[in-house]
Design an enzyme around this catalytic site. Structure first.
Site, PDB file in Angstrom:
ATOM      1  N   ASP A  60       7.223   2.454  -0.047  1.00  0.00           N
ATOM      2  CA  ASP A  60       7.495   3.046  -1.355  1.00  0.00           C
ATOM      3  C   ASP A  60       8.960   2.784  -1.681  1.00  0.00           C
ATOM      4  OD1 ASP A  60       4.904   4.280  -1.411  1.00  0.00           O
ATOM      5  OD2 ASP A  60       5.691   5.810  -0.054  1.00  0.00           O
ATOM      6  N   ASP A  64       3.524  -0.401  -2.608  1.00  0.00           N
ATOM      7  CA  ASP A  64       2.817   0.873  -2.502  1.00  0.00           C
ATOM      8  C   ASP A  64       3.248   1.761  -3.671  1.00  0.00           C
ATOM      9  OD1 ASP A  64       1.132   2.814  -1.584  1.00  0.00           O
ATOM     10  OD2 ASP A  64       2.228   3.248   0.246  1.00  0.00           O
ATOM     11  N   ASP A  89       6.728   8.678  -3.809  1.00  0.00           N
ATOM     12  CA  ASP A  89       5.718   9.522  -3.175  1.00  0.00           C
ATOM     13  C   ASP A  89       6.394  10.757  -2.592  1.00  0.00           C
ATOM     14  OD1 ASP A  89       3.809   7.714  -3.881  1.00  0.00           O
ATOM     15  OD2 ASP A  89       3.129   7.280  -1.848  1.00  0.00           O
ATOM     16  N   ARG A 147      -1.737   7.472 -11.176  1.00  0.00           N
ATOM     17  CA  ARG A 147      -0.833   8.359 -10.429  1.00  0.00           C
ATOM     18  C   ARG A 147       0.474   8.586 -11.168  1.00  0.00           C
ATOM     19  NH1 ARG A 147      -1.506   6.595  -4.016  1.00  0.00           N
ATOM     20  NH2 ARG A 147      -3.776   6.778  -3.959  1.00  0.00           N
TER      21      ARG A 147
END
Length: 433
Positions: free
Chosen positions: A211, A250, A254, A306
């Site tokens: 990430d 990714d 996050d 997301r």
């Protein structure tokens, strides 16, 4: 002739002379800024001050990876301020020379051999194992050693001027408290060695490692005026192997593993598939009572899904701007409602092309509640909750409006139309007023 290091130092001096005071900051040193009172969940309790208490010996200006690694000090908790000038590339060696995927490959790894070894038509659906998977893991470890950069407690990382970039890195705030990251473009956390997962999603899929920013067990974190994207290597331009896109990225941000008390403000997330995950597993019941996150005045542009997807957390999502481009063919949803989440989505603005319906903006998996109010869809008021229930009751459970909590920590909540204009002008790196 001057040595490489002398040339780098000379260039750095010249760069700093050009940069001077951060854009728009006047005489204020934004590196000493702390999170204002009541500005979201990160203001709870002791608030978030980052490295504001750092002494002069722990204030660094860095222009390359080696300097950034020294300043981060292995993720130490010593109060520190790290100012990034120009572009810092994580995929470089200790002399500043660029590294590419071939430089990390070891043990006889090659993509061609990997694809031949684990082709589902001959390998089947078992998890990859054997020489090529072992070589992939060893190669991936070599890249991770260069690009995964730990951020410790009591740290402020701030970009100087309007063009500070951290490229190719996976910043990790792991079990750390009191961190500020501001005025910085985070770009292209590119995984050279994705792994094939035959049973993922039914058809198999490629899994990537990094990430651009990962909060794991992190508390009291303020992320402000950050721009995060895949700029440089968009996944949509990658080839297809085993019938699936060969993903290289990714998440952009996050927030997982019990992270708590986070504020993300005035930032821009763009040109990416899975932008922001809050809570990584339905079975992570230890996340109950945590994952409290505020997202305000952010822009999500050309994001497939997301934005965010939430498990367990109490998330206040207000005054954000969503832009789905006219040529978008793969948009899945914006707000993901998952296990035991409590999202309050207020006064957000959504701009979407005609083939996307308002019902496509919300997706639920085991979620039970979503509070929505004051949102607009292409300039018109929209009740996201009612529309979700009307259009999805055949495949997803109806959501209630009672999320069990009411935000008390937030800045002024403007109308969606006002926030839309302000975010378009002011979100992202280089735009601190």
């Amino acid at each position: 002739m001057m040595s490489r290091r002398a040339l780098q130092l000379t260039a750095a001096v010249g760069l700093l002379a050009v940069l001077g005071t951060p854009a728009g900051a006047g005489t204020r040193d934004i590196a000493r800024d702390t999170l204002p009172a009541n500005d979201g969940w990160a203001a709870y309790g002791s608030g978030t001050t980052g490295g504001a208490a750092a002494d002069d010996a722990h204030v660094y200006t860095v222009t390359d990876r080696a300097g950034l690694v020294r300043a981060l000090d292995g993720g130490s908790d010593t109060p520190k301020i790290i100012k990034i000038a120009g572009t810092v590339d994580a995929n470089t060696d200790d002399d500043g020379d660029r590294l590419d995927c071939a430089d990390y490959a070891t043990g006889g790894y090659s993509l061609k051999k990997y694809l031949a070894a684990y082709d589902p038509r001959t390998w089947g659906s078992a998890k990859p194992s054997g020489p090529q998977e072992e070589a992939r893991q060893a190669s991936a470890a070599r890249q991770a050693e260069r690009v995964v950069l730990p951020v410790g407690s009591n740290t402020t990382i701030v970009g100087l001027g309007s063009k500070a970039v951290l490229k190719g890195a996976g910043l990790e705030v792991n079990n750390a408290d009191n961190v500020i990251i501001r005025n910085l473009e985070l770009r292209d956390a590119y995984d050279c060695f994705p792994v094939w997962q035959p049973n993922s999603g039914g058809l198999g899929d490629w899994k990537t490692a990094y990430d651009t920013l990962w909060l794991r067990g992190a508390t009291h974190v303020w992320i402000d005026h950050v721009t995060a994207s895949d700029k440089g290597h968009p996944d949509e331009e990658e080839p297809t192997y085993f019938g699936r896109n060969y993903l290289r990225h990714d998440g952009l941000l996050d927030i997982t593993n019990g992270s708590d008390l986070i504020t993300v403000s005035w930032s821009r997330f763009a040109d990416h598939d899975k932008a922001m995950l809050i809570g990584n597993s339905d079975s992570a019941t230890g996340d109950r009572g945590k994952l409290r996150v505020t997202l305000h005045h952010n822009e999500f542009e050309s994001v497939v899904q997301r934005a965010p997807r939430v498990r367990f957390g109490q998330v206040h999502l207000y005054n954000n701007r969503y832009v789905v481009p006219e040529d978008a063919h793969d948009h899945r949803y914006s707000i993901g409602v998952s296990t035991e989440s409590g999202i309050r989505a207020e006064n957000n603005a959504f701009h979407v092309p005609g083939h996307i319906e308002a019902a496509d903006l919300v997706k639920s998996w085991n979620g039970t509640a979503l509070h929505t109010s004051g949102n607009v869809f292409n300039g018109y008021p929209v009740d996201l909750l009612t529309i979700h229930n009307a259009y999805n009751s055949g495949s997803e459970r109806d959501l209630t409006a009672d999320v069990g909590w009411v935000p008390t920590l937030h800045t002024k909540i403007d109308s969606a139309a006002t926030a839309d204009r302000e975010v378009a002008r002011g979100a992202g790196a280089g735009r601190i007023p």
